[in-house]
Design an enzyme around this catalytic site. Structure first.
Site, short mmCIF file in Angstrom:
data_model
loop_
_atom_site.label_atom_id
_atom_site.label_comp_id
_atom_site.label_asym_id
_atom_site.label_seq_id
_atom_site.Cartn_x
_atom_site.Cartn_y
_atom_site.Cartn_z
N GLY A 4 -17.19 -7.72 38.90
CA GLY A 4 -18.38 -8.15 39.65
C GLY A 4 -18.89 -9.52 39.29
O GLY A 4 -19.79 -10.03 39.97
N ALA A 43 -16.93 -5.04 46.42
CA ALA A 43 -17.19 -6.48 46.31
C ALA A 43 -18.28 -6.97 47.26
O ALA A 43 -19.17 -7.71 46.84
CB ALA A 43 -15.89 -7.26 46.52
N ALA A 58 -14.26 -18.76 32.27
CA ALA A 58 -14.81 -19.31 31.04
C ALA A 58 -14.84 -20.84 31.03
O ALA A 58 -15.49 -21.45 30.18
CB ALA A 58 -14.00 -18.81 29.84
N ASP A 76 -18.41 -11.95 42.15
CA ASP A 76 -19.26 -11.59 43.29
C ASP A 76 -20.71 -11.99 43.04
O ASP A 76 -21.39 -12.49 43.93
CB ASP A 76 -19.16 -10.09 43.56
CG ASP A 76 -17.73 -9.63 43.76
OD1 ASP A 76 -16.96 -10.37 44.42
OD2 ASP A 76 -17.37 -8.55 43.25
N LYS A 103 -14.35 -21.20 41.23
CA LYS A 103 -14.78 -20.44 40.05
C LYS A 103 -13.68 -20.50 39.00
O LYS A 103 -12.54 -20.10 39.26
CB LYS A 103 -15.07 -18.98 40.46
CG LYS A 103 -16.25 -18.83 41.41
CD LYS A 103 -16.39 -17.42 41.94
CE LYS A 103 -15.40 -17.13 43.05
NZ LYS A 103 -15.56 -15.78 43.63
N ARG A 104 -14.03 -20.99 37.82
CA ARG A 104 -13.03 -21.20 36.76
C ARG A 104 -13.22 -20.24 35.58
O ARG A 104 -12.65 -20.46 34.51
CB ARG A 104 -13.10 -22.64 36.27
CG ARG A 104 -12.89 -23.71 37.34
CD ARG A 104 -12.90 -25.09 36.73
NE ARG A 104 -12.86 -26.17 37.69
CZ ARG A 104 -11.74 -26.67 38.23
NH1 ARG A 104 -10.58 -26.16 37.89
NH2 ARG A 104 -11.80 -27.67 39.08
N GLY A 117 -16.08 -22.59 33.51
CA GLY A 117 -17.17 -23.04 34.37
C GLY A 117 -16.83 -22.99 35.84
O GLY A 117 -16.11 -22.10 36.31
N ALA A 118 -17.33 -23.97 36.59
CA ALA A 118 -17.12 -24.00 38.04
C ALA A 118 -17.28 -25.42 38.55
O ALA A 118 -17.90 -26.27 37.91
CB ALA A 118 -18.12 -23.08 38.74
#
Length: 336
Positions: free
Chosen positions: A276, A57, A249, A279, A246-247, A251-252
């Site tokens: 990955g 990572a 699919a 990361d 971080k969500r 989004g974010a």
């Protein structure tokens, strides 16, 4: 994209040290990854495998930083073998400073065997504790690098490695003392159990973080409280300055201490290998913010980096350059 809350220049300015102060440094495990080409549970039966792919990572994260044009460096260790050379040469090509990566003549490069289940989850078989990945320390090259570090990024997975913990313990105070910043990605897999001392260390690192990059339930684990809104509030009370959730699919989302919020949708892609993605997302977001981009710009590049990476087999094979991500953003639809 939606934006709510206070949006002054102060709010939207990066809380992270600028790239000019010194490189982003990651400390932790450097591995090769061997991936099963069949889908199923575990490795009880013989099956075809592909690899080795450079991995770990922290290494994936720092690879994306370097490919995007940020100043980047890695602290860790590999064996004196082809697996080690695969990793070091890849990081060099990606623009990462490898001067603080040691080569162990006795232990092999760390490894991770990965198999995907029908539901998309993964089974891992790691060799970290008995590999070169766990055998490095505070050497002169490490001291020299941390002495000019502008930003330290800590992966939760690295806290399962005693040598990485020791380096991180010293580095955080040196980096902070010279005006640098710190980010933390919880990233603690179920296979990597932490003892009570390490759990307490993790909580302390979270409280020192200028940026926290959790995925899903990691948000609540880092905050020690349930509920997204409650967890965000608790993290800011603990001392965190910026949170990017971080969500996948979905989004974010960016959150700042004074109430600003930015949401971005995910890109629509056909997933080949999700390892990955988080990361690459984090490496891209951090680098963009250190290079002076706004949260919206940084989130867009981060979402593109994570999405592009899943379209290629191998944990860092899809990490993109600025030009590649620009092309990907122009050509790829966003999820509704």
């Amino acid at each position: 994209m939606t934006t709510t809350g206070i949006e002054s220049r102060i709010t939207m300015a990066s809380v992270l040290a600028p790239d000019q102060l010194g490189p982003t440094v990651c400390v932790g495990e450097i591995l090769v990854e061997i991936v099963a080409t069949t889908v199923g549970d575990g490795f009880l039966d013989a099956q075809p495998l592909v690899g080795p792919f450079p991995s770990g990572a922290p290494a994936i994260f720092i690879s994306q930083c370097g490919r995007l044009g940020g100043s980047a460096a890695m602290v860790g260790a590999v064996g004196d073998d082809d697996f080690g050379r695969v990793n070091v040469e890849r990081l060099k090509r990606d623009g990462v400073d490898v001067s603080a990566i040691s080569v162990d003549g006795e232990y092999p490069t760390g490894s991770a065997f990965v198999r995907y289940r029908q539901d998309g989850s993964r089974d891992f078989v790691y060799n970290i504790a008995k590999s070169a990945a766990a055998r490095f320390g505070w050497t002169k090259p490490v001291s020299d690098l941390i002495g000019r570090c502008g930003h330290l990024h800590v992966m939760g997975s690295a806290l399962s490695v005693p040598s990485a913990r020791d380096v991180i313990d010293k580095a955080v105070y040196i980096v902070k003392a010279r005006g640098g910043s710190i980010s933390v990605d919880p990233n603690i897999r179920k296979e990597l159990k932490l003892d009570q001392d390490t759990e307490e260390r993790f909580a302390k690192l979270v409280s020192m973080a200028d940026l926290l990059l959790p995925s899903g339930e990691e948000l609540e684990r880092a905050a020690g409280i349930e509920g997204e809104a409650n967890a965000i509030q608790r993290l800011f009370q603990m001392g965190v300055k910026e949170v990017v959730l971080k969500r996948g699919a979905d989004g974010a989302t960016y959150f700042s201490r004074d109430g600003a919020r930015v949401d971005v949708s995910a890109f629509s892609v056909e997933e080949v290998d999700p390892t990955g993605a988080g990361d690459c997302f984090g490496g891209a977001y951090l680098t963009c913010r250190r290079l002076g981009m706004s949260p919206e710009e940084a989130l867009t590049y981060a979402a593109a980096a994570g999405a592009r990476n899943v379209t290629v087999r191998g944990p860092m094979e899809g990490a993109g350059t600025r030009g590649e991500l620009d092309a990907f953003i122009s050509a790829t639809e966003r999820r509704a």
